[in-house]
Design a protein around this motif. Structure first.
Motif, short mmCIF file in Angstrom:
data_model
loop_
_atom_site.label_atom_id
_atom_site.label_comp_id
_atom_site.label_asym_id
_atom_site.label_seq_id
_atom_site.Cartn_x
_atom_site.Cartn_y
_atom_site.Cartn_z
N THR A 50 0.87 -1.18 0.00
CA THR A 50 0.00 0.00 0.00
C THR A 50 0.90 1.22 0.00
OG1 THR A 50 -1.76 -1.15 1.19
CG2 THR A 50 -1.79 1.26 1.23
N ARG A 51 0.66 2.14 -0.91
CA ARG A 51 1.57 3.27 -1.07
C ARG A 51 0.82 4.52 -1.53
NH1 ARG A 51 4.57 2.14 -6.90
NH2 ARG A 51 2.74 1.31 -7.96
N VAL A 52 1.43 5.67 -1.29
CA VAL A 52 0.94 6.92 -1.84
C VAL A 52 1.40 7.01 -3.28
CG1 VAL A 52 1.02 9.45 -1.69
CG2 VAL A 52 0.93 8.07 0.40
N ILE A 53 0.49 7.39 -4.19
CA ILE A 53 0.84 7.45 -5.61
C ILE A 53 0.65 8.87 -6.15
CG2 ILE A 53 0.31 5.04 -6.08
CD1 ILE A 53 -2.43 6.03 -7.19
N SER A 54 1.46 9.18 -7.13
CA SER A 54 1.31 10.44 -7.86
C SER A 54 0.66 10.12 -9.19
CB SER A 54 2.68 11.09 -8.08
OG SER A 54 2.54 12.28 -8.85
N GLY A 55 -0.56 10.57 -9.38
CA GLY A 55 -1.25 10.31 -10.63
C GLY A 55 -2.12 9.08 -10.55
N GLY A 56 -3.40 9.27 -10.32
CA GLY A 56 -4.35 8.16 -10.37
C GLY A 56 -5.03 8.14 -11.72
N MET A 57 -5.68 9.25 -12.04
CA MET A 57 -6.32 9.38 -13.35
C MET A 57 -5.40 10.00 -14.38
SD MET A 57 -10.30 10.45 -12.76
CE MET A 57 -9.94 12.10 -12.19
N ASN A 58 -4.52 10.91 -13.94
CA ASN A 58 -3.61 11.60 -14.87
C ASN A 58 -2.29 11.89 -14.17
OD1 ASN A 58 -6.58 13.03 -15.48
ND2 ASN A 58 -5.51 12.31 -17.30
N THR A 59 -1.23 12.01 -14.95
CA THR A 59 0.05 12.40 -14.38
C THR A 59 0.00 13.87 -13.96
OG1 THR A 59 0.80 12.79 -16.64
CG2 THR A 59 1.46 10.73 -15.62
N SER A 60 0.62 14.17 -12.84
CA SER A 60 0.62 15.55 -12.33
C SER A 60 1.63 16.38 -13.10
CB SER A 60 0.94 15.56 -10.84
OG SER A 60 -0.04 14.83 -10.12
N ARG A 61 1.26 17.64 -13.35
CA ARG A 61 2.14 18.51 -14.14
C ARG A 61 1.82 19.98 -13.87
NH1 ARG A 61 -1.82 17.17 -18.25
NH2 ARG A 61 -1.48 15.04 -17.48
N TRP A 62 2.74 20.84 -14.29
CA TRP A 62 2.51 22.28 -14.28
C TRP A 62 3.14 22.85 -15.54
CZ3 TRP A 62 5.98 26.45 -14.15
CH2 TRP A 62 7.34 26.09 -14.13
N GLY A 63 2.67 24.03 -15.95
CA GLY A 63 3.24 24.58 -17.16
C GLY A 63 2.90 26.03 -17.40
N LEU A 64 3.53 26.56 -18.43
CA LEU A 64 3.29 27.91 -18.93
C LEU A 64 2.97 27.79 -20.42
CD1 LEU A 64 6.46 29.61 -17.41
CD2 LEU A 64 4.13 29.88 -16.54
N ARG A 65 1.92 28.46 -20.85
CA ARG A 65 1.62 28.50 -22.28
C ARG A 65 1.07 29.87 -22.61
NH1 ARG A 65 -2.83 23.87 -21.50
NH2 ARG A 65 -4.37 25.04 -20.29
N GLY A 66 1.26 30.26 -23.85
CA GLY A 66 0.81 31.59 -24.21
C GLY A 66 0.85 31.82 -25.70
N SER A 67 0.39 33.00 -26.07
CA SER A 67 0.36 33.37 -27.48
C SER A 67 0.50 34.88 -27.61
CB SER A 67 -0.95 32.91 -28.12
OG SER A 67 -2.06 33.56 -27.52
N GLU A 68 0.92 35.31 -28.77
CA GLU A 68 1.00 36.73 -29.09
C GLU A 68 0.38 36.95 -30.45
OE1 GLU A 68 4.23 40.37 -29.62
OE2 GLU A 68 4.90 38.29 -29.68
N ASP A 69 -0.52 37.90 -30.54
CA ASP A 69 -1.18 38.23 -31.80
C ASP A 69 -0.21 39.00 -32.68
OD1 ASP A 69 -2.81 38.95 -33.88
OD2 ASP A 69 -4.43 39.74 -32.63
N LEU A 70 0.12 38.42 -33.84
CA LEU A 70 1.06 39.06 -34.75
C LEU A 70 0.35 39.83 -35.86
CD1 LEU A 70 3.58 36.09 -35.12
CD2 LEU A 70 3.74 38.07 -33.59
N GLY A 71 -0.99 39.76 -35.86
CA GLY A 71 -1.76 40.44 -36.89
C GLY A 71 -2.02 39.56 -38.09
N GLY A 72 -3.07 39.87 -38.81
CA GLY A 72 -3.39 39.11 -40.01
C GLY A 72 -3.80 37.68 -39.74
N GLY A 73 -4.31 37.41 -38.53
CA GLY A 73 -4.73 36.07 -38.17
C GLY A 73 -3.60 35.15 -37.76
N LEU A 74 -2.38 35.69 -37.61
CA LEU A 74 -1.22 34.89 -37.24
C LEU A 74 -0.87 35.13 -35.78
CD1 LEU A 74 0.94 32.97 -38.46
CD2 LEU A 74 2.35 35.01 -38.83
#
Length: 353
Positions: A50-74
């Motif tokens: 019997t043990r403590v587990i990391s991730g039962g349904m999904n793996t644990s994670r953290w992150g950064l994501r982003g975007s910059e509008d360059l114009g013209g739909g890009l």
């Protein structure tokens, strides 16, 4: 009032941050999943644990994501994502082991370069009833007990990846450079995927090839080829899945047997209010081994999930795996089992931010 150099610097930083925010969008996100598991045949002597587990349904994670509008739909886009081991608080591998990429997005789709999930992963994850759960799913790979997991690669280094949606079609492709001095094909990796939406039905197909390095003695290299076909169907509170994966590794070394197996899985989920009940079956048909040595393991999984909110869930999962011919098998794609069968139970909590 006269301002100190430090105060002026702080004001300048706030001004710069405000200016950057006006031009771009940056998001901090994560998923934290922790619980308890109890399973038998987890030691060489067949003991339970019997043990403590990391991730039962999904793996644990953290992150950064982003975007910059360059114009013209890009847009310029980026993603940095790393794993977390919730049982110890340690970093799971490299800082941004999961993803580290930058790219462009527009009407043509999205192209990223760096380290990323493969196009096969992006596609197949939507066709696994357990959602690639660390406890328990064999959609990314089979059990860790045998000589091969008969799975596919979830991430590539040195990747160039494309994804686009056009009407009812979603397509993807990626190429990962091997970056070997012995030739461009050594360690190179290629993949393609497509999903077609037909009302409440989604159909998918994928293909990937992973090369090894050339063996001087034979002039050949290992060639690992994996393909999937499958579908899912949603009607009212029910959702159904069915997938077939074929795995073959052609050996580059002399007098080395090829590795071959077919994995199939199917599942059903029923959602009512805050409760989701999911059941799944996974089976690996092991081929190209000596008579009476094929494990051909099967795993049965049932999960109860209760949503406390839009971001927080409680989950309970039970599973049982069994192999043929006295061969070893286990429930986990990461931890070996020490018997020809294994049963386990997890209880956990997941929070997303």
């Amino acid at each position: 009032m006269k301002k100190s150099p430090l105060a002026l610097a702080v004001l300048a930083l706030f001004a710069a941050a405000g200016s950057a925010q006006a031009q771009s969008n940056v998001q901090v996100y994560g998923l934290l999943d922790v619980g308890m598991e109890s399973a038998n045949n987890q030691t060489p002597t067949g003991g339970s644990m019997t043990r403590v587990i990391s991730g039962g349904m999904n793996t644990s994670r953290w992150g950064l994501r982003g975007s910059e509008d360059l114009g013209g739909g890009l847009k310029a886009v980026f993603n940095l994502e790393g794993g977390i081991l919730m049982d110890t608080g340690a970093q799971d591998g490299a800082l941004f082991k999961r993803q580290a990429n930058v790219g462009l997005e527009g009407a043509f789709g999205r192209v990223v370069v760096g380290r990323s999930f493969t196009t096969v992963y992006d596609t197949v994850i939507g066709f696994d009833p357990m959602g690639f759960a660390p406890f328990y799913s064999w959609a990314t790979s089979g059990p860790a007990t045998g000589p091969s997991k008969y799975g596919f690669t979830t991430q590539y280094d040195n990747i160039i990846k494309y994804a686009g949606t056009f009407g009812d079609w979603r397509i993807g492709a990626n190429y990962a450079a091997g970056e070997q001095t012995t030739g461009t094909q050594d360690s190179a990796k290629t993949g393609f995927s497509t999903v077609y939406k037909m009302g409440d039905v989604n159909l998918m197909a994928t293909w990937e090839r992973n090369n090894g390095n050339t063996v001087p003695a034979t002039g050949n290299r290992d060639k690992n080829t994996v393909w999937h076909i499958g579908g899912n169907y949603e009607t009212g509170p029910f959702k159904f899945w069915a997938v077939l994966r074929d795995y073959k590794l052609v050996a580059g070394k002399a007098l080395t047997a090829d590795v071959d197996a077919t994995t199939t899985w199917a599942g059903v989920a029923y959602k009512t209010g805050a409760t989701t009940l999911t059941g799944a079956v996974y089976h690996v048909n092991v081929k190209n081994v000596a008579a009476g040595k094929d494990a051909d393991p099967t795993m049965y999984v049932a999960r109860y999930r209760y949503a406390l909110s839009k971001r927080t869930d409680l989950h309970v999962t039970a599973a049982y795996a069994k192999a043929k011919n006295g061969q070893l098998t286990g429930l986990s794609r990461d931890d070996a089992g020490y018997g020809n069968s294994q049963h386990g139970l997890t209880v956990g909590m997941q929070h997303r931010f």
